[in-house]
Design a protein around this motif. Structure first.
Motif, PDB file in Angstrom:
ATOM      1  N   THR A 106       0.134  -3.047  -4.001  1.00  0.00           N
ATOM      2  CA  THR A 106       0.573  -1.621  -5.086  1.00  0.00           C
ATOM      3  C   THR A 106      -0.298  -1.998  -6.500  1.00  0.00           C
ATOM      4  O   THR A 106      -0.985  -0.484  -6.357  1.00  0.00           O
ATOM      5  CB  THR A 106       2.505  -1.848  -5.331  1.00  0.00           C
ATOM      6  N   LEU A 107      -0.877  -2.603  -6.683  1.00  0.00           N
ATOM      7  CA  LEU A 107      -1.378  -1.916  -8.061  1.00  0.00           C
ATOM      8  C   LEU A 107      -3.318  -1.585  -8.462  1.00  0.00           C
ATOM      9  O   LEU A 107      -3.207  -1.201  -8.719  1.00  0.00           O
ATOM     10  CB  LEU A 107      -1.543  -3.776  -8.918  1.00  0.00           C
ATOM     11  N   VAL A 158      -4.091  -0.651  -5.683  1.00  0.00           N
ATOM     12  CA  VAL A 158      -3.715   1.285  -4.992  1.00  0.00           C
ATOM     13  C   VAL A 158      -3.708   2.179  -6.600  1.00  0.00           C
ATOM     14  O   VAL A 158      -3.621   3.303  -6.877  1.00  0.00           O
ATOM     15  CB  VAL A 158      -3.013   1.499  -4.367  1.00  0.00           C
ATOM     16  N   LEU A 159      -2.512   1.543  -7.431  1.00  0.00           N
ATOM     17  CA  LEU A 159      -2.499   1.796  -8.397  1.00  0.00           C
ATOM     18  C   LEU A 159      -3.876   2.063  -9.717  1.00  0.00           C
ATOM     19  O   LEU A 159      -3.572   3.131 -10.651  1.00  0.00           O
ATOM     20  CB  LEU A 159      -0.944   2.184  -9.317  1.00  0.00           C
ATOM     21  N   GLY A 183      -8.213   1.880  -3.090  1.00  0.00           N
ATOM     22  CA  GLY A 183      -7.430   0.923  -2.325  1.00  0.00           C
ATOM     23  C   GLY A 183      -6.902   0.319  -1.517  1.00  0.00           C
ATOM     24  O   GLY A 183      -6.518  -0.785  -0.866  1.00  0.00           O
ATOM     25  N   TYR A 193       0.636  -1.006  -0.297  1.00  0.00           N
ATOM     26  CA  TYR A 193       0.040  -0.052  -0.109  1.00  0.00           C
ATOM     27  C   TYR A 193       0.436   1.023  -0.270  1.00  0.00           C
ATOM     28  O   TYR A 193       0.368   2.188  -0.591  1.00  0.00           O
ATOM     29  CB  TYR A 193      -1.044  -0.134   1.217  1.00  0.00           C
ATOM     30  N   GLY A 216       2.223   1.896  -3.829  1.00  0.00           N
ATOM     31  CA  GLY A 216       1.798   2.247  -4.828  1.00  0.00           C
ATOM     32  C   GLY A 216       1.390   3.924  -3.925  1.00  0.00           C
ATOM     33  O   GLY A 216       0.918   4.837  -5.005  1.00  0.00           O
TER      34      GLY A 216
END
Length: 573
Positions: free
Chosen positions: A396-397, A399-400, A407, A145, A148
C-alpha cells in the motif's frame, strides 16, 4: 471434414459461442433481468471511469461495447462482466499523463494506443501460455495494492467533488493541497457529492440489488434541473458526441513506445490477475470451471478491439459480476442485453447523459474505491501471519509513495521475494514414534515422541534447489547433532521433494560424502518416480546406490534394522 474442424475450433477458441449455441430457454429470464440491471448500473459507472482514465465520460461507454461482444464469444466464464473498471482506469491515467500535453485529442489517442498495447501483451502471453503469471500477485499483495489504488482514486476525485482544480498530480499531494485550499471549496458541488455518496451507501446497505449508481445520478441530474444548480456553478458532463465510436487506427508515436509498453505490461498483469481471480471466484461458487489461458486470449482481444474503437484498457468488474449473479445470470446473454441497452442510450438518450453532474460521477468513483479497501482482510492477515500483514502494508505504501506502475513492480517483486523466502526456509521435521499413535510423526508436535536410536528420519518440506540447499544442509546437520545416541543412518524423507536442480544434486553428493566420512549411512525414503528419474540422470543414484533408496518409511526402517542386526547378535554372543 468441415463439421469435424468446426466442432474442434468452437470449444477450443470460442467457448462462449459454444455455450450460446446450446442455450436453454430456462436461462432467459435470469439473463434478461441481469442484463437490464447491469446496464443501468454500468452506464453512470463507466462514464465515471472514463473521467477517471482522463478521457471524456462518454468514452467510458464506448469502451464497454467491444469487450461485451468479444468476451461473449471468447470468454470461458459465463458470468464475468468485463469493461472499464477502476484499477486499469487509474493506471491508464497515471501512465499517459507524463506522455501528453493538455490536448484532449492527443490524450484520447494515447489511451486507445494503450488499450491496443495491453491487448498485444495479453495475446503474446496467451501464445506463450503465461496464464500462471497471475499467481505472482499473492493475496496479501493484492489486498495492499488495491487499498493503495483506492486511496489514489479517492484523492483524484477531491477536486471534482469540491469544485476545485488541484495542481498536484500524486495522491498525497492532492490530499495536502485539498486541505490547504479548503477555503476555496465550492459548497454546492461538495454538498451534492456528499448527498450522492450517502445515497449510494444507503442503497448498498438496505437495497443492494437496486442499480444504485443509476438512481443516484438520475436524482442528481433532476436536482440540477429543478434547482438550476448550473447557475450556482455545479458542472455537468456537457455535450456528448453523436452516434457510436468509429473505427480508427491508433497513432503509433515512436517516442512514446518504450514507456507505453512498460506501462502496458503492468496494466496487463494487474488487469489479467483481477480478471482471473474474479472469474475463478464465481466459478467456484457456481460449480463450473474457467480456463486461465483462454482468459488471456479473451482479455487481449477485448483490449485490442478497444484500441481500434477509441476506448482505453479494460478488465473485469467484480461489482457488475456480483449484480448479474445475484439476479440469476447464466450465460453471456446478460452482457449482450446490456450491450443493446447501452447502444440505445448512446443513440437516443444523449441529452440526458449530458446533464449528469461531474460531482455525482466523482462520488461514484469514491464509492467504488471504498469497496477496494478491505479492512476486514487486513485484520484477517494480521491474525493469520504478521509477515503477510506487513507485506500488504508495504505494498500500500509503495503504491502511494511511488508511481502507480512502480507500485505494480513493487507488488510483483514482493510476491517473488515472499515466495523465495518460503522456499528457502521451509518447514522441516525429525520424525519419530509417538506412544499409542500409529505411524511416524514430527517429534516437535507431540510430547513424549522419541526417535529410533541410531536412526534420523528427516523430512524437508520443499523442492531442493539453489535457493534452499544450504539451508537444508545446515538444518540436517543440526538434526544429527541433536541426537543423544550416535547416529548410524540418516534417512531423508523426500515426500515433499518433488524435484531437484543441479545445485541441489551437487550439494547432496557433498552431503553424502561428509556423512560417509563420519561413518553415517545416507538413504532416501518415499521417493517419487519423477525424483527417482532425476537422481538417476544426474548420477547421484549410483553414488547413493539403489539399495539405499526406499519407497516407504517402513522399508527404510527395516533396512536399518536388518543392516545392524548381525552386528547386534554378534555382540550378544
Amino acid at each position: 471434414m468441415i463439421r469435424l474442424k468446426t466442432s474442434r475450433v468452437i470449444p477450443q477458441y470460442l467457448p462462449g459461442l459454444k455455450r450460446l449455441l446450446s442455450y436453454q430457454r430456462a436461462w432467459l429470464r435470469g439473463d434478461l433481468l441481469a442484463g437490464l440491471t447491469v446496464a443501468a448500473y454500468l452506464i453512470p459507472q463507466c462514464m465515471a471511469y472514463g473521467e477517471l482514465a482522463g478521457v471524456q465520460p462518454v468514452a467510458g461507454l464506448w469502451a464497454i461495447l467491444p469487450p461485451m461482444l468479444i468476451y461473449a464469444l471468447l470468454g470461458s466464464s459465463p458470468q464475468l462482466s468485463i469493461g472499464p473498471e477502476s484499477t486499469t482506469a487509474v493506471m491508464t491515467a497515471a501512465a499517459i499523463a507524463p506522455l501528453t500535453t493538455a490536448d484532449p485529442q492527443a490524450y484520447a489517442g494515447l489511451a486507445s494506443l494503450m488499450a491496443f498495447a495491453v491487448g498485444v501483451v495479453c495475446l503474446i502471453g496467451y501464445l506463450a501460455r503465461l496464464g500462471f503469471l497471475a499467481n505472482l500477485l499473492s493475496k496479501p499483495i493484492l489486498i495492499g495494492y488495491m487499498a493503495g489504488v483506492a486511496v489514489i482514486m479517492i484523492a483524484g476525485q477531491l477536486g471534482k467533488i469540491s469544485g476545485m482544480k488541484l495542481a498536484a498530480k500524486d495522491a498525497l499531494g492532492q490530499i495536502y493541497e485539498f486541505l490547504q485550499r479548503s477555503s476555496e471549496i465550492h459548497w454546492a458541488t461538495l454538498i451534492l457529492s456528499i448527498l450522492v455518496l450517502g445515497f449510494l451507501l444507503a442503497i448498498q446497505r438496505w437495497f443492494p440489488k437496486l442499480p444504485g449508481p443509476l438512481l443516484a445520478v438520475l436524482c442528481a441530474t433532476a436536482a440540477v434541473g429543478i434547482f438550476d444548480l448550473q447557475h450556482w456553478g455545479v458542472r455537468v458532463v456537457g455535450e456528448i458526441p453523436a452516434g457510436l465510436p468509429r473505427l480508427a487506427m491508433p497513432n503509433l508515436a515512436t517516442a512514446d513506445l518504450v514507456p507505453l509498453i512498460a506501462a502496458a505490461i503492468g496494466i496487463a498483469l494487474v488487469g489479467y490477475s483481477d480478471n482471473v481471480l474474479t472469474a475463478r471466484s464465481f466459478a467456484s461458487r457456481n460449480h463450473y470451471t474457467v480456463n486461465a489461458n483462454q482468459e488471456l486470449l479473451a482479455l487481449g482481444v477485448a483490449n485490442f478491439g478497444n484500441g481500434f474503437m477509441q476506448g482505453f484498457p479494460i478488465s473485469s468488474s467484480g461489482s457488475r459480476t456480483v449484480i448479474g449473479d445475484a439476479l440469476g445470470s447464466k450465460t453471456q446473454v446478460f452482457s449482450l442485453v446490456a450491450f443493446v441497452v447501452v447502444v440505445v442510450v448512446l443513440l437516443f438518450l444523449r441529452p440526458v447523459l449530458a446533464l449528469f453532474p461531474n460531482a455525482a460521477l466523482g462520488a461514484i468513483v469514491i464509492y467504488a474505491a471504498t469497496k477496494l479497501i478491505e479492512v476486514s482482510e487486513f485484520r484477517r492477515l494480521q491474525g493469520f501471519r504478521r509477515s503477510e500483514f506487513a507485506l500488504a502494508l508495504i505494498t500500500t505504501l509503495g503504491v502511494l509513495l511511488t508511481d502507480i506502475l512502480v507500485g505494480v513492480g513493487i507488488a510483483v517483486g514482493l510476491s517473488v521475494i515472499e515466495l523465495f523466502a518460503r522456499l528457502s526456509r521451509p518447514h522441516d521435521a525429525v520424525m519419530g514414534e509417538v506412544p499409542g499413535l500409529p505411524g511416524l510423526h514430527d517429534i516437535e508436535d507431540w510430547s513424549g515422541a522419541t526417535t529410533i536410536p541410531g536412526l534420523v528420519i528427516y523430512r524437508y518440506d520443499a523442492p531442493l534447489c539453489f535457493a534452499n540447499v544450504e539451508n537444508f544442509k545446515r538444518r540436517a546437520w543440526a538434526a544429527i547433532a541433536a541426537e543423544t545416541t550416535p547416529v548410524e543412518w540418516f534417512v531423508l524423507n523426500t515426500e515433499a521433494i518433488s524435484e531437484v536442480d543441479m545445485t541441489a544434486i551437487e550439494a547432496l553428493a557433498e552431503f553424502h560424502s561428509d556423512l560417509a566420512a563420519q561413518g553415517i549411512t545416507f538413504a532416501l525414503a518415499r521417493v517419487k518416480q519423477d525424483l527417482y528419474a532425476q537422481l538417476k540422470r544426474s548420477g547421484l543414484l549410483q553414488q547413493i546406490t539403489p539399495e539405499r533408496v526406499y519407497f516407504t518409511l517402513h522399508t527404510a526402517i527395516s533396512g536399518f534394522e536388518v543392516r545392524f542386526q548381525p552386528m547386534k547378535d554378534s555382540k550378544q554372543g
